[in-house]
Design a protein around this motif. Structure first.
Motif, PDB file in Angstrom:
ATOM      1  N   ASN A 146       0.544  -1.147   0.075  1.00  8.70           N
ATOM      2  CA  ASN A 146       0.693   0.443  -0.406  1.00  8.70           C
ATOM      3  C   ASN A 146       1.116   1.297  -0.119  1.00  8.70           C
ATOM      4  O   ASN A 146       0.526   1.926   0.668  1.00  8.70           O
ATOM      5  CB  ASN A 146      -0.728  -0.001   0.902  1.00  8.70           C
ATOM      6  N   ALA A 157       2.237   4.401  -1.593  1.00 12.08           N
ATOM      7  CA  ALA A 157       2.067   5.730  -2.816  1.00 12.08           C
ATOM      8  C   ALA A 157       2.844   6.308  -2.936  1.00 12.08           C
ATOM      9  O   ALA A 157       4.435   6.193  -2.432  1.00 12.08           O
ATOM     10  CB  ALA A 157       1.075   7.274  -1.601  1.00 12.08           C
ATOM     11  N   ALA A 164       1.911  10.866  -6.255  1.00 10.13           N
ATOM     12  CA  ALA A 164       0.464  10.967  -5.304  1.00 10.13           C
ATOM     13  C   ALA A 164       0.884  11.990  -4.194  1.00 10.13           C
ATOM     14  O   ALA A 164       0.173  12.748  -3.496  1.00 10.13           O
ATOM     15  CB  ALA A 164      -0.111   9.940  -5.168  1.00 10.13           C
ATOM     16  N   THR A 199      -4.175  11.263  -0.191  1.00  9.19           N
ATOM     17  CA  THR A 199      -3.775   9.947  -0.473  1.00  9.19           C
ATOM     18  C   THR A 199      -4.681   8.812   0.133  1.00  9.19           C
ATOM     19  O   THR A 199      -4.969   7.754  -0.519  1.00  9.19           O
ATOM     20  CB  THR A 199      -1.748   9.598  -0.859  1.00  9.19           C
ATOM     21  N   TYR A 251      -6.231   5.777  -2.516  1.00  8.76           N
ATOM     22  CA  TYR A 251      -5.923   4.493  -2.782  1.00  8.76           C
ATOM     23  C   TYR A 251      -7.352   3.607  -2.659  1.00  8.76           C
ATOM     24  O   TYR A 251      -7.151   2.558  -2.476  1.00  8.76           O
ATOM     25  CB  TYR A 251      -4.867   4.370  -2.217  1.00  8.76           C
ATOM     26  N   ARG A 299      -9.905   6.385  -9.744  1.00  2.00           N
ATOM     27  CA  ARG A 299      -8.409   7.339  -8.901  1.00  2.00           C
ATOM     28  C   ARG A 299      -7.972   7.728 -10.824  1.00  2.00           C
ATOM     29  O   ARG A 299      -7.330   9.292 -10.733  1.00  2.00           O
ATOM     30  CB  ARG A 299      -7.699   5.979  -8.691  1.00  2.00           C
ATOM     31  N   PHE A 348      -0.486   1.174  -6.894  1.00  2.00           N
ATOM     32  CA  PHE A 348       0.363   1.988  -5.738  1.00  2.00           C
ATOM     33  C   PHE A 348       1.328   1.613  -6.508  1.00  2.00           C
ATOM     34  O   PHE A 348       2.539   1.111  -7.379  1.00  2.00           O
ATOM     35  CB  PHE A 348       0.425   0.668  -4.768  1.00  2.00           C
TER      36      PHE A 348
END
Length: 266
Positions: free
Chosen positions: A108, A110, A114, A125, A129, A136, A170
């Protein structure tokens, strides 16, 4: 016809040295906590050039890159070695696709772009996500279109803007780097075995360029590229070993079937 069943130190040593160099570059950036984004002007010709380099590892262009490598190899390898290369590439590509699909949601992480957008109040963010991929993309498009109206130091070239809007998953690991390193390792083994140096050399510099393009365009952190270089090399070596062990049986069986079919048609 000779079969590609023996690993040779004369081939493995330059491969391992090349892999080490590929590891050192992102390793230095990681150790000294150096970020390459946003150092490059993203509305420059250099940025657009990096976009095309990174696109060589993006579907569908990544598939075209693999096919081009296979075509170049086909003209330079014996038939048995070419089919061994084909099976090894197929195994390694399936492995990296599965690994990337599993690891990205697990970590996970970023992407740098982002995080930069969040620092300039153009994106959240945590919320970003949690959305579906389609949502997105819509939110990234809205954020990118606001950059020119915000108080920022970045301007995006149209191609880079398009890339940001497309890459919304991701960050860890870098699938592009995995593809480049694995393809380079596997192909270089067979071509160096056949005495070809210039294609492995081109693939080596392509791998370096791929890692830099991912970091400079804001797609990945240095640790993403470092880990993907490590994983890509391991996957390449394991795939070579797996085919090394199984290909004699596959090749023997296929030649017997072809021979039986020819006799049946006579």
């Amino acid at each position: 016809m000779k079969l590609p069943f023996s690993f040779k130190s004369s081939v493995l040593i330059p491969m391992m040295l090349g892999w080490l160099i590929l590891l050192i570059i992102p390793g230095i950036l990681f150790v000294f906590d150096i970020s390459l984004f946003p150092l490059l002007s993203l509305d420059s010709t250099a940025a657009e050039t990096l976009f095309w380099i990174t696109s060589s590892g993006t579907i569908p262009y990544g598939v075209a890159t693999i096919l081009l490598v296979l075509l170049l190899s086909y003209r330079r390898l014996e038939r048995s070695r070419f089919f061994s290369l084909f099976f090894t590439i197929s195994l390694s590509m399936c492995t990296i696709l599965g690994l990337s699909h599993y690891l990205k949601p697990l970590f996970n992480e970023a992407r740098p772009n982002a995080v930069w957008l969040e620092q300039h109040y153009l994106l959240n963010t945590d919320n970003f996500y949690s959305l579906s991929k389609a949502e997105r993309k819509e939110q990234m498009m809205a954020a990118v279109n606001q950059i020119e109206h915000a108080d920022t130091e970045i301007t995006l070239a149209p191609l880079v803007k398009q890339h940001w809007q497309h890459e919304v998953d991701f960050s860890f690991p870098s699938g592009h780097t995995l593809l480049a390193i694995t393809l380079t390792m596997v192909t270089s083994y067979y071509l160096l075995l056949a005495g070809n140096i210039w294609i492995p050399s081109l693939l080596f510099f392509w791998s370096i360029s791929m890692g830099f393009s991912r970091m400079l365009l804001g797609m990945h952190w240095s640790q993403d590229v470092l880990a993907s270089t490590l994983l890509g090399g391991i996957i390449g070596l394991v795939s070579l070993f797996a085919i090394h062990k199984t290909f004699p049986f596959i090749w023997s069986l296929s030649t017997k079937l072809v021979s039986q079919r020819r006799k049946a048609n006579q």
